[in-house]
Design an enzyme around this catalytic site. Sequence first.
Site, PDB file in Angstrom:
ATOM      1  N   GLY A  41       0.345  21.318  49.781  1.00  0.00           N
ATOM      2  CA  GLY A  41       0.253  20.716  48.457  1.00  0.00           C
ATOM      3  C   GLY A  41       1.241  21.310  47.472  1.00  0.00           C
ATOM      4  O   GLY A  41       1.306  20.888  46.318  1.00  0.00           O
ATOM      5  N   ILE A  89      -3.226  27.046  45.861  1.00  0.00           N
ATOM      6  CA  ILE A  89      -2.730  25.769  46.367  1.00  0.00           C
ATOM      7  C   ILE A  89      -2.599  25.821  47.884  1.00  0.00           C
ATOM      8  O   ILE A  89      -2.122  26.809  48.446  1.00  0.00           O
ATOM      9  CB  ILE A  89      -1.356  25.450  45.747  1.00  0.00           C
ATOM     10  CG1 ILE A  89      -1.456  25.416  44.220  1.00  0.00           C
ATOM     11  CG2 ILE A  89      -0.800  24.132  46.268  1.00  0.00           C
ATOM     12  CD1 ILE A  89      -0.097  25.434  43.537  1.00  0.00           C
ATOM     13  N   HIS A  90      -3.015  24.736  48.538  1.00  0.00           N
ATOM     14  CA  HIS A  90      -2.755  24.615  49.972  1.00  0.00           C
ATOM     15  C   HIS A  90      -1.244  24.537  50.177  1.00  0.00           C
ATOM     16  O   HIS A  90      -0.548  23.874  49.406  1.00  0.00           O
ATOM     17  CB  HIS A  90      -3.409  23.347  50.517  1.00  0.00           C
ATOM     18  CG  HIS A  90      -3.420  23.260  52.002  1.00  0.00           C
ATOM     19  ND1 HIS A  90      -2.275  22.976  52.737  1.00  0.00           N
ATOM     20  CD2 HIS A  90      -4.421  23.428  52.920  1.00  0.00           C
ATOM     21  CE1 HIS A  90      -2.579  22.967  54.017  1.00  0.00           C
ATOM     22  NE2 HIS A  90      -3.864  23.243  54.162  1.00  0.00           N
ATOM     23  N   PRO A  91      -0.696  25.219  51.203  1.00  0.00           N
ATOM     24  CA  PRO A  91       0.760  25.189  51.412  1.00  0.00           C
ATOM     25  C   PRO A  91       1.343  23.781  51.445  1.00  0.00           C
ATOM     26  O   PRO A  91       2.445  23.541  50.937  1.00  0.00           O
ATOM     27  CB  PRO A  91       0.931  25.899  52.764  1.00  0.00           C
ATOM     28  CG  PRO A  91      -0.234  26.826  52.845  1.00  0.00           C
ATOM     29  CD  PRO A  91      -1.368  26.103  52.183  1.00  0.00           C
ATOM     30  N   VAL A  96      -4.484  19.893  45.896  1.00  0.00           N
ATOM     31  CA  VAL A  96      -5.361  20.307  47.001  1.00  0.00           C
ATOM     32  C   VAL A  96      -5.370  21.826  47.128  1.00  0.00           C
ATOM     33  O   VAL A  96      -4.323  22.476  47.160  1.00  0.00           O
ATOM     34  CB  VAL A  96      -4.898  19.670  48.324  1.00  0.00           C
ATOM     35  CG1 VAL A  96      -5.775  20.132  49.480  1.00  0.00           C
ATOM     36  CG2 VAL A  96      -4.936  18.144  48.210  1.00  0.00           C
TER      37      VAL A  96
END
Length: 338
Positions: free
Chosen positions: A233, A229-231, A165
Amino acid sequence: MLVLRPVESADLHQLQRLARESLVGVTSLTDDCERLRERIEQSCASFEKSVQSHGQENYFFVLEDLTEQRLVGCSEILATAGFTEPFYSLRNRPFTSACRELNIEHGVPALSLCHDLSDHTLLRGFHINRMLERTPHSELLSRARLLFIATHPQRFAAAVITEIVGYSTNEGHSPFWDAVGQHFFDLPYVEAERLCGQQSRGFLAELMPHYPIYVPMLPQAAQDCIGKIHPDGQEAFDILEREGFETNSYVDLFDGGPTMCARTAAIRSIAQSRAGRVQPGCSIDARGRYLVSNDSLNAYRAIVADLDYTAGQPVILDADMCAVLRVTEGSEIRLIPL
């Protein structure tokens, strides 16, 4: 004790709870009762099916807390990412132009719609309770899928991919989507992700541009999102990176998140896991912590266990471990150190 097992019809309502808790961008886990019921039915049929090569099978796993009889996580394997329709992604590669008269050659990064990854096996749907993040049970939820592949290799492709994500704000805004997809779909990022989770990805080919999108022409905020990257994820990324997965030149259509890829035979939990035979025992002088799975298909089970394991020797499991794994003396299991 926590155990990873195939999803069952009775899990529907708890699975919907997990879907409500999951990160935006995990499109395979949507808060839609009928869609989740369909996904469960597909998974149950896949586990029952006799398979000699990878096809459209979907293997859906849940992580259950046996003490509380509560689901605390889920993850999936899609045997072939683009079996029934192309699996679309964006290929991020330079577009090179040259002028002989001026002796100039220049490469410009460009995003192009493609379905290069359609024949790969896809890991997706990873979600775990926040209280269990960064624990051995996160490893169990992600890597036990790989032990399943190691035990049933004919069901999967020669390469495995996963989409991590990408970045979005706490309010659900994706700078990448706002700069790219928004212009073609006229939908907010959250709504586009929801739509993709409820339907096939086929509509993407109808709406996304079929010509390159030149990266330098995007706003800087969108450029910064490519491969970011989303934290929330990061843990999923870290686990698979340790397994030997690498980022490549492909990113997600919606948020620009990275795609990871590995040759199946080279993945750590596949290449380095070992098969052993069960020997029931009353006490274990534990010398290490392992992921342990049985060799079943529709009764697949995997746990985290503290063991005294020596290669080539029977694996001593106590009564509780044997019961949860559904194994008896002489049963074959697979294990790998955490």
